[in-house]
Design a protein around this motif. Structure first.
Motif, PDB file in Angstrom:
ATOM      1  N   THR A 156       0.835  -1.199   0.000  1.00  0.00           N
ATOM      2  CA  THR A 156       0.000   0.000   0.000  1.00  0.00           C
ATOM      3  C   THR A 156       0.875   1.256   0.000  1.00  0.00           C
ATOM      4  N   GLU A 200      10.439  -5.508  -4.352  1.00  0.00           N
ATOM      5  CA  GLU A 200       9.312  -6.239  -3.775  1.00  0.00           C
ATOM      6  C   GLU A 200       9.648  -7.722  -3.675  1.00  0.00           C
ATOM      7  N   THR A 236      -7.086  -0.370   8.208  1.00  0.00           N
ATOM      8  CA  THR A 236      -5.831   0.393   8.113  1.00  0.00           C
ATOM      9  C   THR A 236      -5.327   0.708   6.700  1.00  0.00           C
TER      10      THR A 236
HETATM   11  C1  LIG Z   1      -6.125 -10.546   4.666  1.00  0.00           C
HETATM   12  C2  LIG Z   1      -6.127  -9.063   4.903  1.00  0.00           C
HETATM   13  C3  LIG Z   1      -7.337  -8.375   4.880  1.00  0.00           C
HETATM   14  C4  LIG Z   1      -7.342  -6.995   5.112  1.00  0.00           C
HETATM   15  N1  LIG Z   1      -8.517  -6.312   4.953  1.00  0.00           N
HETATM   16  C5  LIG Z   1      -8.495  -4.963   4.998  1.00  0.00           C
HETATM   17  C6  LIG Z   1      -9.625  -4.212   4.600  1.00  0.00           C
HETATM   18  O1  LIG Z   1     -10.625  -4.752   4.140  1.00  0.00           O
HETATM   19  N2  LIG Z   1      -9.564  -2.854   4.698  1.00  0.00           N
HETATM   20  C7  LIG Z   1      -8.450  -2.218   5.151  1.00  0.00           C
HETATM   21  O2  LIG Z   1      -8.463  -0.994   5.249  1.00  0.00           O
HETATM   22  N3  LIG Z   1      -7.351  -2.909   5.513  1.00  0.00           N
HETATM   23  C8  LIG Z   1      -7.339  -4.255   5.402  1.00  0.00           C
HETATM   24  N4  LIG Z   1      -6.200  -4.945   5.654  1.00  0.00           N
HETATM   25  C9  LIG Z   1      -5.022  -4.196   6.141  1.00  0.00           C
HETATM   26  C10 LIG Z   1      -4.353  -3.349   5.055  1.00  0.00           C
HETATM   27  O3  LIG Z   1      -4.378  -3.995   3.806  1.00  0.00           O
HETATM   28  C11 LIG Z   1      -2.931  -3.045   5.510  1.00  0.00           C
HETATM   29  O4  LIG Z   1      -2.987  -2.308   6.714  1.00  0.00           O
HETATM   30  C12 LIG Z   1      -2.130  -2.235   4.508  1.00  0.00           C
HETATM   31  O5  LIG Z   1      -2.141  -2.846   3.251  1.00  0.00           O
HETATM   32  C13 LIG Z   1      -0.710  -2.083   5.046  1.00  0.00           C
HETATM   33  O6  LIG Z   1       0.088  -1.460   4.080  1.00  0.00           O
HETATM   34  P1  LIG Z   1       1.667  -1.438   4.237  1.00  0.00           P
HETATM   35  O7  LIG Z   1       2.166  -0.645   3.105  1.00  0.00           O
HETATM   36  O8  LIG Z   1       1.995  -1.041   5.604  1.00  0.00           O
HETATM   37  O9  LIG Z   1       2.115  -2.968   4.097  1.00  0.00           O
HETATM   38  P2  LIG Z   1       1.884  -4.002   2.932  1.00  0.00           P
HETATM   39  O10 LIG Z   1       0.781  -3.572   2.028  1.00  0.00           O
HETATM   40  O11 LIG Z   1       1.757  -5.332   3.569  1.00  0.00           O
HETATM   41  O12 LIG Z   1       3.215  -3.914   2.080  1.00  0.00           O
HETATM   42  C14 LIG Z   1       4.447  -4.401   2.478  1.00  0.00           C
HETATM   43  C15 LIG Z   1       5.149  -4.918   1.229  1.00  0.00           C
HETATM   44  O13 LIG Z   1       6.525  -5.083   1.499  1.00  0.00           O
HETATM   45  C16 LIG Z   1       6.967  -6.309   0.955  1.00  0.00           C
HETATM   46  N5  LIG Z   1       8.129  -6.732   1.737  1.00  0.00           N
HETATM   47  C17 LIG Z   1       8.158  -7.077   3.036  1.00  0.00           C
HETATM   48  N6  LIG Z   1       9.420  -7.352   3.431  1.00  0.00           N
HETATM   49  C18 LIG Z   1      10.206  -7.163   2.353  1.00  0.00           C
HETATM   50  C19 LIG Z   1      11.593  -7.281   2.130  1.00  0.00           C
HETATM   51  N7  LIG Z   1      12.426  -7.635   3.113  1.00  0.00           N
HETATM   52  N8  LIG Z   1      12.084  -7.036   0.890  1.00  0.00           N
HETATM   53  C20 LIG Z   1      11.247  -6.667  -0.114  1.00  0.00           C
HETATM   54  N9  LIG Z   1       9.900  -6.532   0.047  1.00  0.00           N
HETATM   55  C21 LIG Z   1       9.383  -6.770   1.269  1.00  0.00           C
HETATM   56  C22 LIG Z   1       5.752  -7.208   1.115  1.00  0.00           C
HETATM   57  O14 LIG Z   1       5.840  -8.334   0.279  1.00  0.00           O
HETATM   58  C23 LIG Z   1       4.623  -6.272   0.779  1.00  0.00           C
HETATM   59  O15 LIG Z   1       4.367  -6.234  -0.599  1.00  0.00           O
HETATM   60  C24 LIG Z   1      -6.145  -6.315   5.419  1.00  0.00           C
HETATM   61  C25 LIG Z   1      -4.930  -7.004   5.429  1.00  0.00           C
HETATM   62  C26 LIG Z   1      -4.913  -8.376   5.159  1.00  0.00           C
HETATM   63  C27 LIG Z   1      -3.600  -9.112   5.164  1.00  0.00           C
END
Ligand SMILES: Cc1cc2nc3c(=O)[nH]c(=O)nc-3n(C[C@H](O)[C@H](O)[C@H](O)COP(=O)(O)OP(=O)(O)OC[C@H]3O[C@@H](n4cnc5c(N)ncnc54)[C@H](O)[C@@H]3O)c2cc1C
Length: 614
Positions: A59, A80, A589
């Motif tokens: 995200t 990624e 979130t």
């Molecule tokens: C099953 C599920 C259902 C959900 N439902 C909802 C919903 O309906 N509505 C809502 O608002 N929120 C929902 N959420 C929560 C929401 O999607 C997350 O809070 C949000 O996507 C978090 O974004 P982020 O950028 O912090 O992490 P993420 O979107 O998880 O991104 C992290 C990225 O970093 C990559 N990564 C990690 N470590 C490494 C590394 N060492 N090297 C390279 N790449 C790496 C991962 O593969 C991933 O692509 C849900 C989450 C899940 C898992």
């Protein structure tokens, strides 16, 4: 080029079979082809240095890569760990099933005696997206910002610039808001952003009954992404024309052709490179699936967007974290910070099942009619966001205040744990318990509601198992370590039971399924102690893990990043994702994470003296 040719040929075949099941199948293949063609290509050339390196294309990372490459003079490498997003992942009803795919990091919590007791080995599944688009590809597309008080509290804690007034423009910047009735409310919404927010086009009789019953109970119909949150609404979903609006489709597809943007998939960052004498982050080490190792420099910044589990993991592997813990696992400590603490989540009492006499029989998942409705027009039951249909917000402390601060969300779902045995696997429920409780009603007509705790007091922690970047981190959510959390979730459950007695729910003969969980039977079904026991057994994460690289002011001993998201004590390093949240907002979130990334991108531009008008 090949893929473009294939898509082109398909566009001629599809109309020949229009209206038939084969036509719908060709449509599916055509859309899959277009998805692959629109996704940015994996770079073939990796430079030795970039201006910015972004870790994680979820995200937040997708937003950061898009916004920083707006400056044609900056080049950006986005790394990624996961692979491509497939079109099938973007069919809303299939959201649950993606957890069984390789797009899931497949984490689990540690075995516990206090929560997740009804799960296999007393461990809850903790899915996270490992795919282009990250968790926005696995999520249920529920789009909620949270309440204005969430962000005013962030500011009160010392996070200057994060009050609701400050973050509202960024929420608006994210959205292309097309929810009828509220889309003209320019104070709170905009249509200029990358992420389309809409009502899913399909509504089941259960979803409609839930809205009506809530209103009979006294809830107002509300735009929970507007001025206030309390009330009920059909789901506002991150969905465009009946298809998931993931972070990658929304923010990365449009920049596919930017020359200053390099993307590398299946690239796992194992370490942030930090010079111990200058404490400057100057690059990253990463490995491809074939084991090939790269060292790449960042001349300006490394931006960690790896999410609430992996961002703290990567920081700790790189020597930033609690000194004592790092020494325990053999990582040389560079900077002693409270990384991995403050793990927060939203949890619900899972498994509350209601039997009904309505089936919406012609809308079954496997019915040809449902498939034909979805292809090519993206209508029908496949557009339900993982089955979630209706949301309501309640403040149990001030039940009559329409401007209250919700502490409970009720999330109404189409179907229940007993709809298909596959749900047992997805949620990781202990087989013996599952079949004893739900065996008698498998496949019958039912729905489920999650009473969800919005303002948990309990806090957990992420630590390293060892110093190997491939080892899964140790996840201790500590759910219900504060008794108040258990009391509040039960208050929410009781509101729900009242709502299911309302005429609209009774018109579909809604009846609570009363088979006791074996280990809770002695408490007497329906007593407070029974519900508490149920909550400890069916502790369902709503997947909102956050807070593990907490933002805070300089005098906040628990802070990992400052209010401009810079890691304390390390130059050239920021964390921009869900892990920086100091306190979990009352919203799901994803929208708050988009907001954080949009705001973070502007801060980075400001700090490097560039605005889009330069
Ligand atoms: C099953 C599920 C259902 C959900 N439902 C909802 C919903 O309906 N509505 C809502 O608002 N929120 C929902 N959420 C929560 C929401 O999607 C997350 O809070 C949000 O996507 C978090 O974004 P982020 O950028 O912090 O992490 P993420 O979107 O998880 O991104 C992290 C990225 O970093 C990559 N990564 C990690 N470590 C490494 C590394 N060492 N090297 C390279 N790449 C790496 C991962 O593969 C991933 O692509 C849900 C989450 C899940 C898992």
């Amino acid at each position: 080029m090949k893929i473009f040719k294939r898509c082109f040929i398909l566009s001629y075949i599809v109309p020949i079979y229009a209206g038939s099941l084969i036509g719908s199948l060709f449509d599916f293949i055509k859309e899959s082809c277009e998805q692959a063609a629109n996704e940015p290509d994996d770079t073939l050339e990796i430079l030795s240095e970039y201006d910015f390196i972004v870790v994680g294309a979820g995200t937040a990372g997708s937003v950061i890569a898009n916004r920083l490459t707006e400056n044609p003079n900056w080049n950006v490498l986005l790394l990624e760990a996961g692979g491509s997003e497939k079109f099938i992942m973007d069919i809303p009803i299939l959201a649950n099933f993606l957890q069984l795919s390789e797009a899931n990091w497949d984490y689990k919590t540690v075995p516990s005696d206090n929560y997740c007791l009804g799960m296999e080995n007393r461990q809850c599944n903790f899915p996270r997206g490992k795919v282009l688009g990250g968790s926005s590809v696995l999520n249920f597309m529920i789009y909620t910002r949270g309440n204005r008080r969430d962000y005013d509290n962030w500011e009160k804690m010392g996070n200057t610039g994060w009050s609701f007034k400050d973050v509202l423009p960024y929420f608006k910047k994210v959205e292309n808001f097309v929810v009828p009735g509220y889309d003209n409310d320019t104070k709170y919404h905009s249509q200029d952003g990358y992420v389309t927010v809409s009502y899913p086009p399909y509504r089941s009789s259960i979803g409609k009954a839930a809205v009506e019953a809530e209103m009979e109970y006294g809830s107002r119909y509300v735009d929970y992404n507007g001025a206030t949150s309390i009330g009920v609404s059909f789901l506002q979903s991150s969905m465009k024309d009946g298809v998931r609006a993931s972070a990658s489709r929304s923010y990365l597809h449009p920049i596919k052709n930017r020359n200053n943007f390099h993307l590398k998939k299946s690239a796992m960052v194992s370490k942030i490179l930090i010079n111990p004498s200058t404490m400057l982050a100057y690059g990253v080490e990463f490995l491809l699936n074939n084991g090939k190792r790269y060292f790449v420099n960042a001349s300006k910044e490394v931006i960690v967007c790896a999410g609430a589990i992996n961002s703290p993991q990567l920081l700790m592997l790189s020597g930033i974290g609690p000194k004592e813990h790092l020494e325990e696992v053999g990582v040389p400590a560079l900077n002693d910070l409270k990384v991995g603490y403050n793990l927060m989540d939203h949890i619900a009492v899972g498994g509350l099942t209601f039997l009904v006499n309505t089936t919406d029989a012609d809308s079954g998942l496997l019915k040809p009619k449902s498939f034909k409705e979805y292809f090519p027009n993206h209508k029908g039951v496949y557009t339900l966001s993982g089955g979630c249909e209706t949301i309501s917000y309640h403040d149990t402390e001030n039940p009559l205040d329409p401007n209250g601060y919700p502490n409970i969300e009720l999330l109404y779902l189409y179907g229940s744990l007993s709809s298909t045995r596959i749900f047992r696997r997805i949620f990781g429920i202990d087989g013996d318990i599952y079949y004893k409780v739900y065996g008698p009603i498998i496949g019958g007509s039912s729905f489920m509601v999650f009473p969800m705790l919005l303002r948990p007091k309990s806090r957990g922690r992420i630590t390293l198992k060892d110093n190997n970047y491939l080892s899964k981190p140790v996840i201790e959510p500590n759910y219900f370590s504060e008794e108040e959390d258990l009391d509040n979730i039960i208050k929410g459950l009781k509101i729900l039971l009242n709502i299911t007695q309302q005429p609209a729910m009774q018109s579909i003969k809604t009846e609570l399924y009363k088979k006791s969980i074996p280990n809770c039977e002695a408490n007497g079904f329906g007593t407070d102690d029974y519900w508490k026991c149920m909550a400890r057994h069916f502790t369902f994460t709503i997947y909102h893990q956050c807070g593990t690289c907490r933002m805070g002011s300089e005098d906040d001993d628990d802070a990992v990043v400052d209010p401009r998201l810079r890691v304390y004590g390390v130059k050239g390093l920021r964390v921009v994702d869900a892990s920086i949240m100091p306190v979990i907002p009352i919203g799901h979130t994803n929208a708050p994470t988009f907001m954080i990334a949009e705001k973070g991108a502007d801060m980075i531009k400001e700090d490097w003296n560039w605005t889009s008008s330069n």
